[in-house]
Enzyme design. Structure first.
Site, PDB file in Angstrom:
ATOM      1  N   ILE A  19       0.810  -1.227   0.000  1.00 28.54           N
ATOM      2  CA  ILE A  19       0.000   0.000   0.000  1.00 28.54           C
ATOM      3  C   ILE A  19       0.837   1.268   0.000  1.00 28.54           C
ATOM      4  CG2 ILE A  19      -1.998  -1.076   1.093  1.00 28.54           C
ATOM      5  CD1 ILE A  19      -1.041  -0.016   3.774  1.00 28.54           C
ATOM      6  N   GLY A  20       2.179   1.141   0.043  1.00 30.70           N
ATOM      7  CA  GLY A  20       2.994   2.355   0.029  1.00 30.70           C
ATOM      8  C   GLY A  20       4.471   2.042  -0.007  1.00 30.70           C
ATOM      9  N   GLY A  22       8.421   4.212   0.893  1.00 30.15           N
ATOM     10  CA  GLY A  22       9.122   5.415   1.315  1.00 30.15           C
ATOM     11  C   GLY A  22      10.600   5.306   1.015  1.00 30.15           C
ATOM     12  N   GLY A  23      11.368   6.241   1.566  1.00 28.71           N
ATOM     13  CA  GLY A  23      12.796   6.261   1.283  1.00 28.71           C
ATOM     14  C   GLY A  23      13.531   5.076   1.866  1.00 28.71           C
ATOM     15  N   MET A  24      13.078   4.588   3.045  1.00 35.09           N
ATOM     16  CA  MET A  24      13.783   3.501   3.701  1.00 35.09           C
ATOM     17  C   MET A  24      12.989   2.205   3.732  1.00 35.09           C
ATOM     18  SD  MET A  24      15.277   5.537   7.023  1.00 35.09           S
ATOM     19  CE  MET A  24      15.516   3.975   7.857  1.00 35.09           C
ATOM     20  N   VAL A  27       5.568  -0.436   2.697  1.00 36.44           N
ATOM     21  CA  VAL A  27       4.459  -0.646   3.622  1.00 36.44           C
ATOM     22  C   VAL A  27       3.452  -1.601   2.986  1.00 36.44           C
ATOM     23  CG1 VAL A  27       2.694   0.453   5.039  1.00 36.44           C
ATOM     24  CG2 VAL A  27       4.797   1.677   4.510  1.00 36.44           C
ATOM     25  N   LYS A  42       5.535  -2.228   8.141  1.00 33.82           N
ATOM     26  CA  LYS A  42       6.543  -1.365   7.534  1.00 33.82           C
ATOM     27  C   LYS A  42       7.858  -2.141   7.499  1.00 33.82           C
ATOM     28  CE  LYS A  42       8.120   3.393   7.711  1.00 33.82           C
ATOM     29  NZ  LYS A  42       8.012   4.671   8.432  1.00 33.82           N
ATOM     30  N   ASP A 136       9.841  15.518  11.262  1.00 33.73           N
ATOM     31  CA  ASP A 136       9.503  15.300   9.843  1.00 33.73           C
ATOM     32  C   ASP A 136       8.007  15.501   9.621  1.00 33.73           C
ATOM     33  OD1 ASP A 136      10.009  14.782   7.197  1.00 33.73           O
ATOM     34  OD2 ASP A 136       9.929  12.608   7.392  1.00 33.73           O
TER      35      ASP A 136
END
Length: 719
Positions: A19-20, A22-24, A27, A42, A136
């Site tokens: 579903i997603g 990111g940079g690291m 998800v 995650k 952040d």
């Protein structure tokens, strides 16, 4: 690392879909079979899992966030190291990120923006009370659930505010980063307040205040460039909310709110008094070095002209704000004298203008006398030598006039195409001219921050120390994005699509077979450069060319039995069948399938799917009944029944929401008339909440109900 649907972690968490990304980390949506609930997982990306530093930072995120429990913060359930897999199990929020919400709406309504900001501030305030700074805060890390609840997620760079970490270099997103984080300095709760202020700015203005071609440009803007009031982009923003945003985004932390509690208090005030002057600005003491005012500035002050363009009014929107001053409260200034002046210099200035006026008057008187004497001499010479030297006085007069102009006038220099600061300096050096910004416009040919046009134009003779009005470029309206730098060739199609959409691009995905690119990954894309709003086409691999391809049917929403039949009719097999609670899909129907409808698979391939167990409440209980009877067929056939055959079936009939619902318990079977038909079922599962039903014996050939039995259903907890 990409986990495929159906993969189990710790024999507990079943991966449903990604579903997603990111940079690291990536998800995933997963089902916890132990607690029978949906969760988000995650997972640290593979390239970072071998780096102990990254793994430590990843764990730190969970350890910081796991200490928090607040309605406006995403909950952390578990932190797991499983071989080379490092992941966090957290609360799954069904909803939309604030970034996507802003993109869809453009600008949020003022009350809606205040409501969102208050919930975010409450969540961050709870973290601050535990000594945790998020570092952040940005719309991408704020989720709006379907019920309207706002939650702060991704404490990716959060650290406890201890002496060991207060001076740590921050790595937040550059468009929302505070000035102190940008310079790698001290970060505290006021850094989160700044980032929240930028987020509020984007909610009401539809854009962030600072944009640029690269992160360095944006970071420098946070450090040096005055912020443009959001009312420049949206005139409907009330005074109260704008002042809250401007105070939250002050360059110096000491000028901002001291805590999130103060921000929440002013936001509540803004709801009931949107145009009130209730925001208390901290005194801004200028600690800059003493500035000596030169002759050009003195001339400007005496003539009543405004001083230089290095004033906040040159910021885009501040002139516009001056026009709205009737309803905008002014900030209190600590001093009336020019910034940085000393008392000694002010006392000297009180005397010097008087002396200078006397000298100026004396100079003018002497000049007048000299001019009169020259005119008399020229007149006499002209009478004596009119025939031979009539041009001499005229020539001399022109020279005199030119010399007079050079003292008070100057030829306008050309500043078009120059950066604003360089243009301002060039004008000052050319007779003390000072620059005023009249407008900001988009330009495809002039770089952002450079001069597009000027008034008066270059070469025009103007008075010294006069104003020059310029139009400054905002750069291209839509920035060109170099797609080759995004690494799309290494991504799966879903990740590539989300990456491009996050940059404001539209995406079309096409399928193509490939023997060299894995199924689901990007083969190619076009164009290689695109602007915001343009369409990018991604070609995704469907794997090697199929020998015997079949089309996957749409089984989503169908009953489990019908789903199996549709797959069989298409030449496909049922794969792993899992169950999950659903608020929208009826119990027993398919929620999702592993292969999308309409795609091509090799004949005989398996398709996994997820079946609904109903709502969370329904998934706790099953309504069961049993029956143990037998029926003699001789009762309907009579003598000679041994030579007669009947085709029969057994079904369950229930009334659900006023409608008859029939479910088959035993399929059609052919029997001799002298046999006994067993009507024996131990666990008949009925509709949720329905306590009665009828078991019927049906003649398949005629449709006649031969006999029926009433049964009672009781709720039984799920095992």
């Amino acid at each position: 690392m990409i986990l495929r649907p159906g993969t189990f972690l710790q024999e507990r968490y079943e991966i449903l879909e990604q579903i997603g990304s990111g940079g690291m980390s990536n998800v995933f949506k997963a089902l916890c079979h132990k607690l029978n609930r949906l969760v988000a997982i995650k997972l640290l990306k593979e390239e970072f899992s071998s780096d102990s530093g990254f793994v430590s930072k990843f764990k730190m995120e969970a350890q910081a966030a796991a200490r928090l429990s607040h309605p406006n913060i995403v909950n952390i359930y578990d932190v797991v190291d499983e071989g080379n897999l490092h992941y966090i199990v957290m609360e799954l929020i069904e909803g939309i990120t604030l970034k996507n919400y802003i993109s869809k709406k453009g600008c949020l309504d003022v009350k809606e923006a205040i409501g969102v900001a208050m919930q975010v501030a409450q969540g961050i305030s709870a973290a601050h009370e535990q000594g945790i700074i998020h570092r952040d805060i940005k719309p991408q890390n704020i989720i709006i659930a379907r019920d309207g609840k706002v939650k702060v997620a991704d404490f990716g760079i959060a650290r406890a505010a201890t002496s060991q970490t207060l001076s740590a270099t921050a790595v937040g997103s550059v468009h929302y980063i505070s000035p102190e984080q940008a310079r790698g300095g001290y970060s505290d709760v006021r850094s989160d307040i700044y980032s929240l202020g930028i987020t509020m700015y984007e909610m009401v203005a539809g854009r962030v205040p600072f944009q640029g071609d690269n992160t360095v440009t944006v970071a420098l803007a946070h450090l040096e460039t005055p912020i443009t009031p959001p009312s420049y982009y949206n005139e409907d923003i009330p005074v109260g909310l704008e002042n809250i945003i401007l105070k939250s985004t002050e360059k110096k932390p000491e000028y901002r709110y001291a805590s999130m509690v103060e921000v929440i208090a002013d936001l509540r005030h803004a709801l009931v008094d949107p145009d009130g002057d209730f925001v208390h600005h901290n005194p801004q003491i200028d600690d800059s070095q003493t500035v000596i005012i030169g002759k050009p500035e003195l001339e400007q002050i005496r003539s009543g002209r405004k001083v230089s363009s290095d004033r906040p009014s040159d910021v885009p929107g501040n002139r516009k704000k001056e026009q709205r001053n009737e309803r905008r409260p002014e900030r209190k200034q600590d001093a009336q004298m020019p910034a940085g002046r000393t008392k000694k210099e002010d006392s000297e200035e009180d005397i010097n203008p008087k002396i200078e006026k006397l000298l100026t008057a004396a100079g003018i008187l002497v000049a007048v006398i000299i001019v009169i004497v020259l005119l008399v001499v020229f007149a006499k010479i002209g009478g004596l030598f009119r025939s031979g030297s009539s041009k001499m006085p005229e020539s001399t007069a022109e020279v005199s006039k030119e010399e007079t102009l050079s003292d008070k006038s100057v030829k306008m220099p050309d500043v078009i195409g120059l950066a604003a600061d360089i243009a301002s300096q060039k004008l000052k050096n050319s007779g003390g001219l000072y620059m005023k910004t009249s407008d900001y416009v988009f330009s495809e040919s002039v770089a952002e921050g450079d001069i597009v046009s000027q008034e008066p134009s270059a070469g025009t003779v103007v008075d010294k120390y006069s104003a020059v009005y310029v139009v400054i470029s905002k750069g291209p309206e839509h920035i060109t994005i170099d797609l080759s730098k995004l690494g799309l060739e290494k991504m799966d199609a879903a990740t590539a699509k989300s990456t491009l959409e996050a940059k404001g691009l539209k995406v079309e995905v096409e399928q193509k077979s490939s023997d060299s690119v894995s199924n689901g990954y990007v083969i190619s894309y076009s164009p290689f450069e695109a602007k915001e709003g343009e369409t990018v086409t991604i070609v995704s691999s469907s794997g090697p060319a199929l020998i015997n391809p079949v089309t996957v049917p749409n089984i989503t929403g169908q009953t489990r039995e019908l789903a199996g039949e549709l797959l069989a009719d298409a030449g496909l097999a049922e794969g792993t069948i899992t169950e999950a609670a659903s608020e929208t899909v009826p119990r027993g129907n398919v929620i999702s399938q592993s292969s999308a409808a309409g795609t091509q698979l090799e004949a005989g391939s398996a398709v996994n799917y997820v079946v609904s167990t109903g709502t969370a409440q329904q998934s706790k209980y099953r309504y069961l009944a049993s029956i143990d009877k037998s029926y003699s067929l001789q009762r309907i056939i009579g003598p000679g029944s041994g030579s007669t055959q009947l085709t029969l079936k057994i079904q369950l009939r229930q009334s659900v929401n006023g409608k008859d619902v029939i479910r088959e318990l035993m399929g059609p079977v052919t029997m001799n008339g002298d046999q006994m038909l067993p009507v024996s079922f131990k666990n008949i599962e009925g509709a949720y909440g329905v306590t009665s039903g009828t078991v019927e014996i049906v003649n398949v050939e005629t449709g006649e109900v031969i006999d029926s039995y009433s049964i009672t259903f009781v709720p039984v907890p799920q095992s």
